[in-house]
Design a protein around this motif. Structure first.
Motif, short mmCIF file in Angstrom:
data_model
loop_
_atom_site.label_atom_id
_atom_site.label_comp_id
_atom_site.label_asym_id
_atom_site.label_seq_id
_atom_site.Cartn_x
_atom_site.Cartn_y
_atom_site.Cartn_z
N PHE A 13 0.84 -1.19 0.00
CA PHE A 13 0.00 0.00 0.00
C PHE A 13 0.88 1.24 0.00
N PHE A 15 0.47 5.34 0.89
CA PHE A 15 -0.37 6.37 1.48
C PHE A 15 0.35 7.71 1.44
N ARG A 20 -4.15 9.05 3.27
CA ARG A 20 -5.02 8.76 2.12
C ARG A 20 -4.36 7.73 1.23
N LEU A 21 -5.10 6.70 0.88
CA LEU A 21 -4.57 5.64 0.02
C LEU A 21 -4.37 6.17 -1.39
N GLU A 24 -2.34 0.61 -4.39
CA GLU A 24 -2.09 -0.66 -3.71
C GLU A 24 -1.89 -1.75 -4.74
N PRO A 57 -6.55 -2.37 4.86
CA PRO A 57 -6.85 -1.10 5.52
C PRO A 57 -8.35 -0.85 5.60
N LEU A 59 -10.75 2.26 5.45
CA LEU A 59 -10.67 3.64 4.97
C LEU A 59 -11.97 4.37 5.24
N GLU A 63 -11.07 8.17 1.79
CA GLU A 63 -10.01 7.22 1.46
C GLU A 63 -8.81 7.33 2.40
N GLN A 64 -9.03 7.79 3.64
CA GLN A 64 -7.96 7.90 4.63
C GLN A 64 -7.99 6.71 5.57
N LEU A 65 -6.81 6.25 5.94
CA LEU A 65 -6.64 5.10 6.82
C LEU A 65 -7.17 5.40 8.22
#
Length: 93
Positions: A13, A15, A20-21, A24, A57, A59, A63-65
């Motif tokens: 992954f 980030f 934010r992803l 991946e 993950p 999210l 799209e944030q972890l």
């Protein structure tokens, strides 16, 4: 970014600094994970995460972890290889 892992199933992954992803990959080359052709234009901190199979993950809507699911399948020994990166001092010229 290439996660050089032998004989184990990895998931890779990428980030940004806010979690934010960006990208991946799972099993680009057999069990090896690879993220190719990602263009990042900001000179900031980025995070590469290598997990074993079934560690995914969680999210939020941006799209944030916010966490991780699963317990994984194994402990991994790996080598990260970064190619094609331009040092920030070269970008500013």
């Amino acid at each position: 970014v290439d996660a050089g892992i032998t004989g184990e199933d990895s998931h890779l992954f990428l980030f940004d600094r806010t979690g934010r992803l960006i990208s991946e990959n799972d099993d680009a080359d057999g069990r090896q994970s690879r993220i190719d052709s990602v263009v990042v234009v900001d000179t900031q901190v980025y995070y590469v995460v290598v997990t074993s199979h079934n560690n995914l993950p969680i999210l939020n809507t941006d799209e944030q972890l916010v966490g991780w699911t699963g317990t994984g399948s194994t402990q991994l020994d790996y080598t990260l290889t970064l190619t094609g990166a331009t040092p920030s001092g070269e970008i500013l010229r």
